[in-house]
Structures are given as structure tokens and as C-alpha cells.
Design an enzyme around this catalytic site. Structure first.
Site, PDB file in Angstrom:
ATOM      1  N   SER A 119      38.822 -44.481 -87.066  1.00 32.72           N
ATOM      2  CA  SER A 119      38.425 -45.689 -87.476  1.00 32.72           C
ATOM      3  C   SER A 119      39.261 -46.831 -87.619  1.00 32.72           C
ATOM      4  CB  SER A 119      37.748 -45.585 -88.937  1.00 32.72           C
ATOM      5  OG  SER A 119      36.769 -46.713 -89.104  1.00 32.72           O
ATOM      6  N   ASP A 140      27.050 -42.970 -85.692  1.00 35.64           N
ATOM      7  CA  ASP A 140      27.978 -43.655 -87.064  1.00 35.64           C
ATOM      8  C   ASP A 140      27.139 -44.760 -87.194  1.00 35.64           C
ATOM      9  OD1 ASP A 140      29.806 -44.992 -87.899  1.00 35.64           O
ATOM     10  OD2 ASP A 140      31.493 -44.188 -86.821  1.00 35.64           O
ATOM     11  N   HIS A 174      30.027 -41.390 -89.237  1.00 33.56           N
ATOM     12  CA  HIS A 174      31.450 -41.662 -89.535  1.00 33.56           C
ATOM     13  C   HIS A 174      32.196 -40.941 -90.011  1.00 33.56           C
ATOM     14  CE1 HIS A 174      34.354 -45.148 -89.219  1.00 33.56           C
ATOM     15  NE2 HIS A 174      34.379 -45.161 -90.210  1.00 33.56           N
TER      16      HIS A 174
END
Length: 196
Positions: A119, A140, A174
Site C-alpha cells: 500500500s 480493494d 486491501h
């Protein structure tokens, strides 16, 4: 962390099971620490590779109502045209450079060091011949797949496009998944084979 940042604790490290002849430096995402990623790498490690998972310093993050949390740099917004924390990004890059320099002093050649991250974590280099593996979940909600696609296209314009691999994972949010970690292991083992 290394460099001028004394507020962050020492990195989480998965030592090589034998003499380290390569290293992976992996940066965690916003609000996380290096501990979980060190545990993940311990599960896929190769015996000649040292895995270094530093911890970001705690700082206020504009995106999260200025709450203080581990972050490599301030995030102002998530849209492609959001302002970026250039000085914070440069500071993070300097800290990564210090980690690389320390591993070179420890006897690991710079061409046997891989940088990675999750990320917020990835920081790319300027070497046009580097190999890049970018992974993204197709579900995500924090970093939409469209941003991953835009990123991979930008990367292909900066480095040799043949060296950029983009993998998506069905139903992954995510986070990470076992298949992704196996793909990461395969990527690392291909670039950093044993030399003894």
C-alpha cells in the site's frame, strides 16, 4: 529505522538461516508495523535471504483527520490529483537508502537487495532495468484496482515495460493472500538465487 529518524524502533528482521547473501527490505502500509510482514516472510523465506521490515515513524496523517499513526509520509488525499508530501517521501527514501547502505556494509551487494512494500510502502528506484512485481486485489475498497492499473502503466513508462509484472487476485481486498505471497516468493527467488 536508520538514518536521521531516531523515533522509529529497530526493524523487524527475519535473519537468513545461513550466511545472508541477499536481502529484502519490505515497507508496511499506513497504520501498520513491520512485525506482521516479518511473520509473513518467515513463512516463505529462503535460507540465504535476510528479510528486513522497518517500522514507519508515528505522525499525524491528514487523510485520517490528523490522527497520529505509523506512516512513511503524510497522505493528504487518495485521488490521483491530491497533493503529495514531497518532503516526507524524500525523508522516507533517505531512510530506505540508509537501510540499503547498512546491508552493503554488512557484505550484501546492492544488486542483491530487493525493495518492496504494501500500500503506502512501495518506493521505486530510478534504475530502468529493475524488475517490478505489483500485486493488487480486485476488491480493494481503499486503493481501487483502477489506481493499481494507473500505477503499473506509470511504472512501465519509467522502466523497461518487459520487467513489470502486474498480478491481480480475485476477491482480495486491501490485504494479502497465500497465492500472492507464493507469487512474491517466486519473484524473490528468481531475482535472488543462492550463490554458494
Amino acid at each position: 529505522m536508520c538514518g536521521n529518524n531516531m523515533s522509529a524502533p529497530m526493524p523487524a528482521i527475519v535473519p537468513a538461516a545461513r550466511k545472508a547473501t541477499a536481502a529484502v527490505i519490505f515497507l508496511h502500509g499506513l497504520g501498520d508495523t513491520g512485525h506482521g510482514w516479518a511473520e509473513a516472510f518467515a513463512g516463505i523465506r529462503s535460507s540465504h535471504i535476510k528479510y528486513i521490515c522497518p517500522h514507519a515513524p508515528v505522525m499525524p496523517v491528514t487523510l485520517n483527520m490528523n490522527m497520529a499513526m505509523p506512516s512513511w509520509f503524510n497522505i493528504i488525499g487518495l485521488s490521483p490529483d491530491s497533493q503529495e508530501d514531497e518532503s516526507g517521501i524524500k525523508r522516507a527514501a533517505e531512510n530506505v537508502k540508509a537501510l540499503i547502505e547498512q546491508e552493503v556494509k554488512n557484505g550484501i551487494p546492492s544488486n542483491r537487495i530487493i525493495l518492496g512494500g504494501f500500500s503506502q510502502g512501495p518506493i521505486s528506484g530510478v534504475n530502468k532495468d529493475i524488475s517490478i512485481l505489483q500485486c493488487h486485489g480486485d476488491c480493494d475498497p481503499l486503493v481501487p484496482l483502477m489506481f493499481g492499473t494507473l500505477t503499473v502503466e506509470k511504472l512501465k513508462s519509467l522502466v523497461n515495460p518487459a520487467n513489470v509484472t502486474f498480478k491481480t487476485y480475485e476477491s482480495m481486498m486491501h490485504s494479502s493472500c497465500q497465492q500472492e505471497m507464493m507469487d512474491v516468493k517466486q519473484f524473490i527467488d528468481k531475482l535472488l538465487p543462492p550463490i554458494d
